[in-house]
Design a protein around this motif. Sequence first.
Motif, PDB file in Angstrom:
ATOM      1  N   ARG A  12     169.769 107.482  -3.824  1.00 26.16           N
ATOM      2  CA  ARG A  12     171.101 108.017  -4.083  1.00 26.16           C
ATOM      3  C   ARG A  12     171.859 107.117  -5.058  1.00 26.16           C
ATOM      4  N   MET A  13     172.448 107.723  -6.044  1.00 22.70           N
ATOM      5  CA  MET A  13     173.243 106.984  -7.014  1.00 22.70           C
ATOM      6  C   MET A  13     174.642 106.796  -6.446  1.00 22.70           C
ATOM      7  N   ARG A  14     175.109 105.576  -6.485  1.00 21.26           N
ATOM      8  CA  ARG A  14     176.496 105.277  -6.099  1.00 21.26           C
ATOM      9  C   ARG A  14     177.249 105.019  -7.384  1.00 21.26           C
ATOM     10  N   ARG A  15     178.466 105.536  -7.460  1.00 23.44           N
ATOM     11  CA  ARG A  15     179.243 105.398  -8.692  1.00 23.44           C
ATOM     12  C   ARG A  15     180.720 105.326  -8.365  1.00 23.44           C
ATOM     13  N   ALA A  16     181.418 104.473  -9.103  1.00 20.40           N
ATOM     14  CA  ALA A  16     182.874 104.363  -8.977  1.00 20.40           C
ATOM     15  C   ALA A  16     183.426 104.029 -10.363  1.00 20.40           C
ATOM     16  N   ALA A  17     184.594 104.581 -10.684  1.00 20.88           N
ATOM     17  CA  ALA A  17     185.196 104.331 -12.000  1.00 20.88           C
ATOM     18  C   ALA A  17     186.706 104.221 -11.857  1.00 20.88           C
ATOM     19  N   TRP A  18     187.291 103.353 -12.702  1.00 24.21           N
ATOM     20  CA  TRP A  18     188.728 103.119 -12.675  1.00 24.21           C
ATOM     21  C   TRP A  18     189.252 102.953 -14.094  1.00 24.21           C
ATOM     22  N   ALA A  39     181.180  94.980  -2.031  1.00 24.33           N
ATOM     23  CA  ALA A  39     181.173  94.743  -0.583  1.00 24.33           C
ATOM     24  C   ALA A  39     180.963  96.058   0.167  1.00 24.33           C
ATOM     25  N   ARG A  40     181.602  97.122  -0.270  1.00 22.70           N
ATOM     26  CA  ARG A  40     181.435  98.440   0.371  1.00 22.70           C
ATOM     27  C   ARG A  40     179.993  98.915   0.285  1.00 22.70           C
ATOM     28  N   TRP A  41     179.343  98.612  -0.828  1.00 22.11           N
ATOM     29  CA  TRP A  41     177.964  99.053  -1.045  1.00 22.11           C
ATOM     30  C   TRP A  41     176.939  98.092  -0.445  1.00 22.11           C
ATOM     31  N   GLY A  42     177.380  97.017   0.180  1.00 17.71           N
ATOM     32  CA  GLY A  42     176.456  96.039   0.727  1.00 17.71           C
ATOM     33  C   GLY A  42     175.812  95.164  -0.334  1.00 17.71           C
ATOM     34  N   LEU A  43     176.488  95.014  -1.465  1.00 15.41           N
ATOM     35  CA  LEU A  43     175.958  94.239  -2.589  1.00 15.41           C
ATOM     36  C   LEU A  43     176.823  93.019  -2.906  1.00 15.41           C
ATOM     37  N   GLN A  76     171.793 102.065  -8.287  1.00 17.06           N
ATOM     38  CA  GLN A  76     170.706 102.948  -7.909  1.00 17.06           C
ATOM     39  C   GLN A  76     169.386 102.209  -8.069  1.00 17.06           C
ATOM     40  N   ASN A  77     168.502 102.394  -7.109  1.00 18.54           N
ATOM     41  CA  ASN A  77     167.148 101.854  -7.177  1.00 18.54           C
ATOM     42  C   ASN A  77     167.101 100.365  -7.505  1.00 18.54           C
ATOM     43  N   GLY A  78     167.974  99.579  -6.895  1.00 21.36           N
ATOM     44  CA  GLY A  78     167.941  98.144  -7.087  1.00 21.36           C
ATOM     45  C   GLY A  78     168.578  97.639  -8.362  1.00 21.36           C
ATOM     46  N   THR A  79     169.317  98.491  -9.060  1.00 20.34           N
ATOM     47  CA  THR A  79     169.994  98.082 -10.292  1.00 20.34           C
ATOM     48  C   THR A  79     171.481  98.381 -10.188  1.00 20.34           C
ATOM     49  N   LEU A  80     172.280  97.377 -10.472  1.00 14.37           N
ATOM     50  CA  LEU A  80     173.726  97.529 -10.581  1.00 14.37           C
ATOM     51  C   LEU A  80     174.063  97.590 -12.055  1.00 14.37           C
ATOM     52  N   ARG A  81     174.777  98.618 -12.470  1.00 16.31           N
ATOM     53  CA  ARG A  81     175.180  98.777 -13.873  1.00 16.31           C
ATOM     54  C   ARG A  81     176.695  98.755 -13.936  1.00 16.31           C
ATOM     55  N   CYS A  82     177.232  97.916 -14.797  1.00 19.48           N
ATOM     56  CA  CYS A  82     178.669  97.814 -15.013  1.00 19.48           C
ATOM     57  C   CYS A  82     178.942  98.223 -16.455  1.00 19.48           C
TER      58      CYS A  82
END
Length: 142
Positions: A12-18, A39-43, A76-82
């Motif tokens: 599952r892809m998690r995404r947030a934008a501001w 922190a919410r994502w456990g990362l 997603q899949n072990g990668t955090l993208r900013c």
Amino acid sequence: MSRFGTPLAALRMRRAAWPLFRRPSSVPKARSLVRTQLARWGLAEQSDVAELLVSELVTNALRHAWGKPILTLSAQNGTLRCEVADANPALPHMSHAHYDDEGGRGLYLVDRLSCSWGSNRAPQGKVVWFELSAHPKGRAHG
């Protein structure tokens, strides 16, 4: 489980934008948003490096671009993208700062501390991004 033996939650892809304001206070605000979301994502383990690199990208957007920057995080899949998007279509380049220069090292930090980074033109400007390895606490690092 998926048919490949991978937990569906990992796919599952998690995404947030501001959207951010064009003012210096957006830099600490971006760090806070990153810290809270990871922190919410456990990362949370990736928070220190992610906050530092997001600070560099937001600072560059405030100094060299126009329009309100938009900060986006995805995992997603072990990668955090900013990503930091802005309205200036000019792509950044890494500069070589001299010993006594006060600036010019931000993208060098991004290059050294991330797994990968880059920039892409967007319909209304550009997106500068970096990626970090990210595994939720308690998961094996494969």
